[in-house]
Enzyme design. Sequence first.
Site, PDB file in Angstrom:
ATOM      1  N   ALA A 191       4.004  -3.456   3.605  1.00  0.00           N
ATOM      2  CA  ALA A 191       2.660  -4.038   3.533  1.00  0.00           C
ATOM      3  C   ALA A 191       1.583  -2.978   3.268  1.00  0.00           C
ATOM      4  O   ALA A 191       1.757  -1.804   3.606  1.00  0.00           O
ATOM      5  CB  ALA A 191       2.362  -4.766   4.840  1.00  0.00           C
ATOM      6  N   PHE A 193      -2.711  -1.696   3.519  1.00  0.00           N
ATOM      7  CA  PHE A 193      -3.651  -1.595   4.646  1.00  0.00           C
ATOM      8  C   PHE A 193      -4.689  -2.706   4.660  1.00  0.00           C
ATOM      9  O   PHE A 193      -5.326  -2.938   5.682  1.00  0.00           O
ATOM     10  CB  PHE A 193      -4.383  -0.235   4.584  1.00  0.00           C
ATOM     11  N   LYS A 217       7.719  -3.006   7.463  1.00  0.00           N
ATOM     12  CA  LYS A 217       7.023  -1.715   7.539  1.00  0.00           C
ATOM     13  C   LYS A 217       5.552  -1.966   7.225  1.00  0.00           C
ATOM     14  O   LYS A 217       5.158  -2.125   6.074  1.00  0.00           O
ATOM     15  CB  LYS A 217       7.583  -0.688   6.550  1.00  0.00           C
ATOM     16  N   GLU A 220       0.884   2.380   7.301  1.00  0.00           N
ATOM     17  CA  GLU A 220       0.775   3.446   8.307  1.00  0.00           C
ATOM     18  C   GLU A 220      -0.677   3.650   8.728  1.00  0.00           C
ATOM     19  O   GLU A 220      -0.960   4.365   9.674  1.00  0.00           O
ATOM     20  CB  GLU A 220       1.378   4.753   7.750  1.00  0.00           C
ATOM     21  N   ARG A 221      -1.603   3.000   7.987  1.00  0.00           N
ATOM     22  CA  ARG A 221      -3.007   3.229   8.327  1.00  0.00           C
ATOM     23  C   ARG A 221      -3.544   2.230   9.348  1.00  0.00           C
ATOM     24  O   ARG A 221      -4.520   2.491  10.020  1.00  0.00           O
ATOM     25  CB  ARG A 221      -3.842   3.192   7.046  1.00  0.00           C
ATOM     26  N   CYS A 325      -7.506  -7.595  -2.903  1.00  0.00           N
ATOM     27  CA  CYS A 325      -6.893  -7.598  -4.231  1.00  0.00           C
ATOM     28  C   CYS A 325      -7.461  -8.726  -5.081  1.00  0.00           C
ATOM     29  O   CYS A 325      -7.299  -8.729  -6.290  1.00  0.00           O
ATOM     30  CB  CYS A 325      -5.392  -7.755  -4.117  1.00  0.00           C
ATOM     31  N   GLU A 424      -8.798   0.335 -11.074  1.00  0.00           N
ATOM     32  CA  GLU A 424      -9.116  -0.466  -9.883  1.00  0.00           C
ATOM     33  C   GLU A 424      -9.918   0.425  -8.931  1.00  0.00           C
ATOM     34  O   GLU A 424      -9.462   1.511  -8.579  1.00  0.00           O
ATOM     35  CB  GLU A 424      -7.811  -0.920  -9.203  1.00  0.00           C
TER      36      GLU A 424
HETATM   37  P1  NAD Z   1      -0.383   1.545  -1.125  1.00  0.00           P
HETATM   38  O1  NAD Z   1       0.418   1.304  -2.344  1.00  0.00           O
HETATM   39  O2  NAD Z   1      -0.967   2.898  -0.928  1.00  0.00           O
HETATM   40  O3  NAD Z   1       0.504   1.245   0.174  1.00  0.00           O
HETATM   41  C1  NAD Z   1       1.258   0.065   0.285  1.00  0.00           C
HETATM   42  C2  NAD Z   1       2.547   0.357   1.038  1.00  0.00           C
HETATM   43  O4  NAD Z   1       3.369   1.217   0.240  1.00  0.00           O
HETATM   44  C3  NAD Z   1       2.317   1.064   2.360  1.00  0.00           C
HETATM   45  O5  NAD Z   1       3.157   0.499   3.321  1.00  0.00           O
HETATM   46  C4  NAD Z   1       2.651   2.510   2.058  1.00  0.00           C
HETATM   47  O6  NAD Z   1       3.207   3.192   3.159  1.00  0.00           O
HETATM   48  C5  NAD Z   1       3.646   2.431   0.923  1.00  0.00           C
HETATM   49  N1  NAD Z   1       3.481   3.524  -0.050  1.00  0.00           N
HETATM   50  C6  NAD Z   1       2.328   4.103  -0.447  1.00  0.00           C
HETATM   51  N2  NAD Z   1       2.567   5.026  -1.398  1.00  0.00           N
HETATM   52  C7  NAD Z   1       3.896   5.038  -1.608  1.00  0.00           C
HETATM   53  C8  NAD Z   1       4.749   5.766  -2.491  1.00  0.00           C
HETATM   54  N3  NAD Z   1       4.271   6.682  -3.310  1.00  0.00           N
HETATM   55  N4  NAD Z   1       6.060   5.484  -2.462  1.00  0.00           N
HETATM   56  C9  NAD Z   1       6.541   4.562  -1.626  1.00  0.00           C
HETATM   57  N5  NAD Z   1       5.788   3.839  -0.778  1.00  0.00           N
HETATM   58  C10 NAD Z   1       4.471   4.056  -0.759  1.00  0.00           C
HETATM   59  O7  NAD Z   1      -1.497   0.414  -1.092  1.00  0.00           O
HETATM   60  P2  NAD Z   1      -2.730   0.300  -0.103  1.00  0.00           P
HETATM   61  O8  NAD Z   1      -3.726   1.350  -0.451  1.00  0.00           O
HETATM   62  O9  NAD Z   1      -2.261   0.206   1.299  1.00  0.00           O
HETATM   63  O10 NAD Z   1      -3.294  -1.154  -0.513  1.00  0.00           O
HETATM   64  C11 NAD Z   1      -4.222  -1.341  -1.533  1.00  0.00           C
HETATM   65  C12 NAD Z   1      -3.560  -1.790  -2.816  1.00  0.00           C
HETATM   66  O11 NAD Z   1      -2.824  -2.984  -2.567  1.00  0.00           O
HETATM   67  C13 NAD Z   1      -4.557  -2.149  -3.901  1.00  0.00           C
HETATM   68  O12 NAD Z   1      -4.105  -1.648  -5.126  1.00  0.00           O
HETATM   69  C14 NAD Z   1      -4.565  -3.668  -3.908  1.00  0.00           C
HETATM   70  O13 NAD Z   1      -4.935  -4.261  -5.135  1.00  0.00           O
HETATM   71  C15 NAD Z   1      -3.140  -3.957  -3.570  1.00  0.00           C
HETATM   72  N6  NAD Z   1      -2.981  -5.294  -3.040  1.00  0.00           N
HETATM   73  C16 NAD Z   1      -2.443  -6.235  -3.862  1.00  0.00           C
HETATM   74  C17 NAD Z   1      -2.310  -7.539  -3.430  1.00  0.00           C
HETATM   75  C18 NAD Z   1      -1.761  -8.585  -4.332  1.00  0.00           C
HETATM   76  O14 NAD Z   1      -1.386  -9.655  -3.837  1.00  0.00           O
HETATM   77  N7  NAD Z   1      -1.673  -8.350  -5.637  1.00  0.00           N
HETATM   78  C19 NAD Z   1      -2.718  -7.883  -2.127  1.00  0.00           C
HETATM   79  C20 NAD Z   1      -3.249  -6.884  -1.306  1.00  0.00           C
HETATM   80  C21 NAD Z   1      -3.369  -5.583  -1.773  1.00  0.00           C
END
Ligand code: NAD
Length: 541
Positions: A191, A193, A217, A220-221, A325, A424
């Site tokens: 998931a 943040f 999972k 982490e934030r 999002c 974005e």
């Molecule tokens: P993120 O990709 O940084 O983190 C999401 C998850 O992936 C976290 O659990 C994190 O620990 C893990 N993660 C982060 N970087 C990783 C990597 N390099 N390799 C493997 N795992 C990794 O996203 P975020 O900043 O927490 O959330 C914001 C993003 O989520 C925005 O881009 C937003 O548009 C998107 N979002 C999309 C939807 C949708 O339904 N399309 C809904 C909510 C959020």
Amino acid sequence: MPASTISCLRSRCVRGYATSAFPLNPIARAKAEQLSADWKGTSLVGGTTKNYIGGKFVESKADNWLEIHDPSTQTVLSRVPETTGAEFEQAVDAASEAFKTWSRTSIITRQRFTIELQHLLRKYTPALADSIVLEQGKTVADARGDVLRGLQVVETAVGITSNLLGDYVEVSKDMDTYTRRVPLGVCASIAPFNFPAMIPLWSIPMAIATGNTLILKPSERDPGAAMIIAELCERAGLPPGVLNVVHGTVPTVNAICDHPAIKAISFVGGDRAGKHIYDRGTQNGKRVQANMGAKNHAVVMPDANKNLVLNSIIGAAFGAAGQRCMAISVAILVGKAQMWLPELVERASKLNVNGGFEQGADVGPLISPAAKSRVKKLIASAEQEGGRIHLDGRDVRVEGYPHGNFVGPTIVEAATTMTCYREEIFGPVLVVIQAESLDDALDIINANKYGNGTAIFTQSGATARKFENEVNVGQIGINIPIPVPLPFFSWSGNKASFLGDVAFNGKTGLQFYTQNKTITTLWKAEDAIGNRANVDMPTHH
Ligand code: NAD
């Protein structure tokens, strides 16, 4: 974690500041203390976030811990472990073991769990919302909305007894074919943040009601809401091991992608992680659904209701500090609607930027100092590339919160070639583009790589229909700025906003978590020998 390590971490400097220099205000402090006293998995007064494995909230033995900060003050609220390899194995073992019995429980037992869970989620919405305000920074009202949108998925899962019905037909004399929808096994959910309650709840009820077990999972934030939800699942009667919560970053995610016992991964987050998880997970033979980034355009036609347009766009662009999002991040003003820009700016400038617990707060902080500096850089890039900043929130000052990650509402007039349009932003920044006609607006949207959501504001049914028909975006609002479908419809973001074949929620959500068995039987009538009826009321337990 040994007490000495905790106290050593507590006195540690965070980003050059002694953490104790920025205490929570009394309201936030009282909420943090109450949550820490009431819930087993989360401590928000400088303690630790636990793993939840096999029905127990357990302290991790990790060497690596990440700090969770209040985004309004930088106070360290909690520490979350990078769950160790051994702990991850325990979680998968617990889920595999629990699958043997959970997958065979009756459908009404699983339904009863969803009924109990929806009741408990409703009851404890205030606690979940407080945890979200503290860790994520949302305003209280917005945090309650986060919980409510997750609760709606649980309410939809209550219908599992109808929705899981299979197909049946007599294909020949005394020969029947029917399908049975069976669970996959151990599934995983990763998931982001920005919706700490709603997005874990996109997976938990549907995966579990269909008979799977789950490794979650959270981000982490802000993992606190997920820990409260795990405890509510336990109180709702979920047996140990059916839901497990592990923590961390890339190593834990990679362990999920690689573990042979995990059959499917639901991911929501950014593009980079989504692509990585999709590639790695599918290469390992798993089902993966990945919802990713977005750039959502609202088209404003000159015949639209101006008041509705301005209020809708401001709410959708700046609510949750733009960290949704489905936020409207681009407004395309068509023809004479361009004259509404000054009023849009004026109304946006009146939003109250403040700490989430403050009365009347409209826009809270961004999740981290890094997010704030990224958003500020993207605003600056517009200036450098020839855009015009009509409202600039970069230097917003919030009384009582000198160290918060605040950016005020910002409105930038830009062209589609500019960085602030192409990337974005995920902050309270609305990019405004001028267009001459509906066709021009459609061209702009269809050329954009993302396809999560879009909206049109118009009084004309014909204009709305043409737009809906010709726009290549998965979720469309007509006079509605954030067209998030209720969860009995499938999430249908498209283009670069989704990777996978089977979407979250609705009928496809059910498909994602099940596979069909198709059975053909032959029971010849002449072989029937039964001659005694059972007259007891069938109970199916
Ligand atoms: P993120 O990709 O940084 O983190 C999401 C998850 O992936 C976290 O659990 C994190 O620990 C893990 N993660 C982060 N970087 C990783 C990597 N390099 N390799 C493997 N795992 C990794 O996203 P975020 O900043 O927490 O959330 C914001 C993003 O989520 C925005 O881009 C937003 O548009 C998107 N979002 C999309 C939807 C949708 O339904 N399309 C809904 C909510 C959020």
